[in-house]
Design a protein around this motif. Sequence first.
Motif, PDB file in Angstrom:
ATOM      1  N   THR A  45       0.842  -1.190   0.000  1.00  0.00           N
ATOM      2  CA  THR A  45       0.000   0.000   0.000  1.00  0.00           C
ATOM      3  C   THR A  45       0.881   1.244   0.000  1.00  0.00           C
ATOM      4  OG1 THR A  45      -1.668  -1.192   1.248  1.00  0.00           O
ATOM      5  CG2 THR A  45      -1.837   1.192   1.225  1.00  0.00           C
ATOM      6  N   GLN A  46       0.544   2.195  -0.864  1.00  0.00           N
ATOM      7  CA  GLN A  46       1.313   3.425  -0.952  1.00  0.00           C
ATOM      8  C   GLN A  46       0.397   4.617  -0.719  1.00  0.00           C
ATOM      9  OE1 GLN A  46       3.427   3.719  -4.629  1.00  0.00           O
ATOM     10  NE2 GLN A  46       4.420   1.753  -4.383  1.00  0.00           N
ATOM     11  N   VAL A  47       0.943   5.609  -0.068  1.00  0.00           N
ATOM     12  CA  VAL A  47       0.220   6.855   0.172  1.00  0.00           C
ATOM     13  C   VAL A  47       1.069   7.985  -0.376  1.00  0.00           C
ATOM     14  CG1 VAL A  47      -0.732   8.409   1.918  1.00  0.00           C
ATOM     15  CG2 VAL A  47      -0.862   5.937   2.242  1.00  0.00           C
ATOM     16  N   ILE A  48       0.476   8.843  -1.192  1.00  0.00           N
ATOM     17  CA  ILE A  48       1.193   9.991  -1.744  1.00  0.00           C
ATOM     18  C   ILE A  48       0.600  11.251  -1.121  1.00  0.00           C
ATOM     19  CG2 ILE A  48       1.740  11.302  -3.814  1.00  0.00           C
ATOM     20  CD1 ILE A  48       1.547   8.684  -5.378  1.00  0.00           C
ATOM     21  N   VAL A  49       1.480  12.041  -0.514  1.00  0.00           N
ATOM     22  CA  VAL A  49       1.064  13.302   0.093  1.00  0.00           C
ATOM     23  C   VAL A  49       1.542  14.418  -0.824  1.00  0.00           C
ATOM     24  CG1 VAL A  49       1.297  14.823   2.090  1.00  0.00           C
ATOM     25  CG2 VAL A  49       1.237  12.343   2.413  1.00  0.00           C
ATOM     26  N   ARG A  50       0.613  15.271  -1.231  1.00  0.00           N
ATOM     27  CA  ARG A  50       0.968  16.413  -2.079  1.00  0.00           C
ATOM     28  C   ARG A  50       0.717  17.679  -1.281  1.00  0.00           C
ATOM     29  NH1 ARG A  50      -2.259  19.520  -6.309  1.00  0.00           N
ATOM     30  NH2 ARG A  50      -0.650  20.682  -7.408  1.00  0.00           N
ATOM     31  N   ALA A  51       1.767  18.476  -1.135  1.00  0.00           N
ATOM     32  CA  ALA A  51       1.643  19.736  -0.414  1.00  0.00           C
ATOM     33  C   ALA A  51       1.948  20.872  -1.382  1.00  0.00           C
ATOM     34  CB  ALA A  51       2.603  19.767   0.770  1.00  0.00           C
ATOM     35  N   GLU A  52       1.031  21.813  -1.455  1.00  0.00           N
ATOM     36  CA  GLU A  52       1.228  22.956  -2.340  1.00  0.00           C
ATOM     37  C   GLU A  52       1.927  24.078  -1.586  1.00  0.00           C
ATOM     38  OE1 GLU A  52      -2.226  24.298  -4.409  1.00  0.00           O
ATOM     39  OE2 GLU A  52      -2.916  22.267  -4.803  1.00  0.00           O
ATOM     40  N   ALA A  53       2.888  24.704  -2.254  1.00  0.00           N
ATOM     41  CA  ALA A  53       3.584  25.871  -1.718  1.00  0.00           C
ATOM     42  C   ALA A  53       3.726  26.856  -2.868  1.00  0.00           C
ATOM     43  CB  ALA A  53       4.936  25.471  -1.146  1.00  0.00           C
TER      44      ALA A  53
END
Length: 93
Positions: A45-53
């Motif tokens: 299982t993979q989790v991708i976290v995308r944070a905008e800056a």
Amino acid sequence: MIERLIRWSIANRVLVLILALVTGAVGLYAVKHTPVDAIPDLSDTQVIVRAEAPGLAPEVVEDQVTYPLTTALMAVPGAETVRGFSMYGDAFI
């Protein structure tokens, strides 16, 4: 109890035969119409976290967003690998 069931089945052979045929037909219908996944997904299982800056350069995103999130996510129980990638205005962990 089993003796009564056997005696009843012998006395009602035609009914038992009809029930067996109906059960077999329902089973064949179920087998033909049940979707089968031939190749199951065995990957982790993979989790991708995308944070905008928005408006930040990749170096600033790395220092202020990606690195702190990566170090914090390494403490998650069961996490095996944590990787971070910084680009203009976005951080992917």
